[in-house]
Design an enzyme around this catalytic site. Sequence first.
Site, PDB file in Angstrom:
ATOM      1  N   HIS A 239       0.807  -1.238   0.000  1.00  0.00           N
ATOM      2  CA  HIS A 239       0.000   0.000   0.000  1.00  0.00           C
ATOM      3  C   HIS A 239       0.837   1.283   0.000  1.00  0.00           C
ATOM      4  CE1 HIS A 239      -3.592  -2.411   0.584  1.00  0.00           C
ATOM      5  NE2 HIS A 239      -3.197  -2.852   1.771  1.00  0.00           N
TER       6      HIS A 239
HETATM    7  O1  RIB Z   1      -5.925   0.523   3.122  1.00  0.00           O
HETATM    8  C1  RIB Z   1      -4.523   0.507   3.301  1.00  0.00           C
HETATM    9  C2  RIB Z   1      -4.091   1.532   4.290  1.00  0.00           C
HETATM   10  O2  RIB Z   1      -4.568   1.155   5.577  1.00  0.00           O
HETATM   11  C3  RIB Z   1      -2.559   1.644   4.446  1.00  0.00           C
HETATM   12  O3  RIB Z   1      -2.213   2.984   4.724  1.00  0.00           O
HETATM   13  C4  RIB Z   1      -2.244   0.779   5.626  1.00  0.00           C
HETATM   14  O4  RIB Z   1      -1.103   1.249   6.366  1.00  0.00           O
HETATM   15  C5  RIB Z   1      -3.469   0.942   6.455  1.00  0.00           C
HETATM   16  O5  RIB Z   1      -3.311   2.089   7.235  1.00  0.00           O
END
Ligand code: RIB
Length: 309
Positions: A239
């Site tokens: 992510h």
């Molecule tokens: O949906 C993914 C996000 O949610 C990323 O930033 C991960 O670190 C969680 O915070």
Amino acid sequence: MKIIIDTDPGQDDALTILLALASPEIELLGVTTVAGNVRVAQTTENALKTLDLVGRTDIPVYAGAERPLIRPGVTATHVHGKTGFEGVDLPPPSRPVSSGHAVDFIIRTVMENPPGTITLCTIGPLTNIALALAKEAALRERIGQIVMMSCAFSEVGNITPAAEFNIYVDPHAARMVFDSGIRLVVFPLDVTHQLHTSKARLERIEAIPNRVGPVVAAWLRFEKRFEATKYGTDGGPLHDPNTVLWLLKPELYRGRQVNVEIETDSALTLGMSVVDWWGITEKKKNALFMREVDADGVYDLVVERLSVL
Ligand code: RIB
Ligand code: CA
């Protein structure tokens, strides 16, 4: 390029911070923390530990919002573990958090630098950014860009069937940011789910001959166990690092300037990012929304940069 990382560490957040520190193109002015994956006292401790890992105690860490603007807090301990940082045991922080609030650091930094020269890299809920916009309206004209991990289009939701976590935690803050008129570059689940932390990729990271490689591999192995099981894949989506990786090598990504609006009323679809990808409405195209990525190029860049730490 001068940036502030606003974050809720979170193992993938920590990798993002390390990639910024590994890259001479980037001057990391400070880290601001927010409640998200875990409560803000813990995300702040995790941010301090990340900077200690590479001896960068010169980078200030400012604690931010303890809860969303309106909604009750939501965490993701089921993904990141109780501390938000499971996978590796790191020593306690070597220093205290910087004094002063994250929102004031963001405002001060943007107002003290020439207009358009500061990039905010947001990889958690957008509460701090919304509070900063409410406190200092001039930020709308002075922030250069906000590069964020958030949203989803065809991947839809991860924390609910309709919403991505960073938006869902504070949809009202997200709406303020998407309505702000500031240049926005969005890395949604559509991109992150093309970047699985496969066994082969983690072994490559783990083999990096320094302290950081094995730590990052252990973080990702832990964080991704939940998503790999949920999606039935070899590893899970990568992510937050996409924000810094785009700053370093934008050619790895492709997207489109579109209208994105955030649902803040419906109980069923609260936090949904409604993406007008096909230009059906005449609404303002307020975000550069990424959907294509060179996955091998991303992991080559991750290994290249982590190797210099
Ligand atoms: O949906 C993914 C996000 O949610 C990323 O930033 C991960 O670190 C969680 O915070
Ligand atoms: Ca995050």
